[in-house]
Design an enzyme around this catalytic site. Structure first.
Site, PDB file in Angstrom:
ATOM      1  N   HIS A 208       0.836  -1.213   0.000  1.00 35.80           N
ATOM      2  CA  HIS A 208       0.000   0.000   0.000  1.00 35.80           C
ATOM      3  C   HIS A 208       0.868   1.259   0.000  1.00 35.80           C
ATOM      4  O   HIS A 208       0.700   2.159   0.819  1.00 35.80           O
ATOM      5  CB  HIS A 208      -0.948  -0.019   1.199  1.00 35.80           C
ATOM      6  CG  HIS A 208      -1.952  -1.125   1.123  1.00 35.80           C
ATOM      7  ND1 HIS A 208      -1.783  -2.327   1.772  1.00 35.80           N
ATOM      8  CD2 HIS A 208      -3.112  -1.233   0.444  1.00 35.80           C
ATOM      9  CE1 HIS A 208      -2.809  -3.113   1.510  1.00 35.80           C
ATOM     10  NE2 HIS A 208      -3.631  -2.477   0.703  1.00 35.80           N
TER      11      HIS A 208
ATOM     12  N   HIS B  25       1.626   1.701  -5.681  1.00 38.22           N
ATOM     13  CA  HIS B  25       0.293   1.083  -5.774  1.00 38.22           C
ATOM     14  C   HIS B  25      -0.752   2.155  -6.077  1.00 38.22           C
ATOM     15  O   HIS B  25      -1.636   1.963  -6.918  1.00 38.22           O
ATOM     16  CB  HIS B  25      -0.014   0.360  -4.457  1.00 38.22           C
ATOM     17  CG  HIS B  25      -1.467   0.141  -4.200  1.00 38.22           C
ATOM     18  ND1 HIS B  25      -2.239  -0.725  -4.941  1.00 38.22           N
ATOM     19  CD2 HIS B  25      -2.320   0.707  -3.288  1.00 38.22           C
ATOM     20  CE1 HIS B  25      -3.497  -0.701  -4.490  1.00 38.22           C
ATOM     21  NE2 HIS B  25      -3.559   0.165  -3.496  1.00 38.22           N
TER      22      HIS B  25
ATOM     23  N   HIS C 111      -6.440   7.216  -1.452  1.00 40.24           N
ATOM     24  CA  HIS C 111      -7.203   6.150  -0.808  1.00 40.24           C
ATOM     25  C   HIS C 111      -6.418   5.303   0.196  1.00 40.24           C
ATOM     26  O   HIS C 111      -7.030   4.695   1.071  1.00 40.24           O
ATOM     27  CB  HIS C 111      -7.872   5.258  -1.857  1.00 40.24           C
ATOM     28  CG  HIS C 111      -7.001   4.198  -2.432  1.00 40.24           C
ATOM     29  ND1 HIS C 111      -6.161   4.422  -3.493  1.00 40.24           N
ATOM     30  CD2 HIS C 111      -6.828   2.902  -2.084  1.00 40.24           C
ATOM     31  CE1 HIS C 111      -5.519   3.315  -3.777  1.00 40.24           C
ATOM     32  NE2 HIS C 111      -5.899   2.369  -2.935  1.00 40.24           N
ATOM     33  N   ASP C 112      -5.129   5.243   0.125  1.00 44.04           N
ATOM     34  CA  ASP C 112      -4.350   4.455   1.101  1.00 44.04           C
ATOM     35  C   ASP C 112      -3.385   5.338   1.892  1.00 44.04           C
ATOM     36  O   ASP C 112      -2.408   4.836   2.462  1.00 44.04           O
ATOM     37  CB  ASP C 112      -3.557   3.359   0.392  1.00 44.04           C
ATOM     38  CG  ASP C 112      -4.371   2.104   0.138  1.00 44.04           C
ATOM     39  OD1 ASP C 112      -5.315   1.840   0.909  1.00 44.04           O
ATOM     40  OD2 ASP C 112      -4.081   1.403  -0.846  1.00 44.04           O
TER      41      ASP C 112
HETATM   42 ZN    ZN Z   1      -5.090   0.579  -2.274  1.00 45.87          ZN
END
Ligand code: ZN
Length: 89
Positions: free
Chosen positions: A35, A39, A75-76
């Site tokens: 993550h 990514h 998002h991460d």
């Molecule tokens: Zn992700």
């Protein structure tokens, strides 16, 4: 991708400000096996391709496209590499 999408021009975004935003987001990703920012770039690229090549290109308003691109980018953010199960959530 933000430039190629036309969203920078549509919203009159400053490239300098966008670069500072992306650099700040990058600084909050950790050097973990999955993550990580690499990514996130893959996810952002997938979202970008869907927005440019599917019916989403004509159905979604620019605000939604920009929101999806930013969501993909963030998002991460600050993910520590451990699952929710590990954290007991
Ligand atoms: Zn992700």
């Amino acid at each position: 991708m933000f430039l190629l999408s036309g969203l920078v021009a549509s919203f009159g975004l400053s490239v300098r400000t966008l670069r500072a935003f992306i650099t700040t987001v990058l600084s909050h990703y950790h050097a973990i096996p999955y993550h990580n920012f690499c990514h996130v770039c893959h996810v952002l690229h997938a979202v970008f391709l869907m927005l440019m090549t599917s019916s989403a290109a004509v159905i979604l308003p620019a605000e939604d496209k920009l929101a999806l691109m930013i969501a993909a980018l963030c998002h991460d953010i600050d993910h520590d590499g451990y699952s929710n199960s590990f954290h007991g959530k």
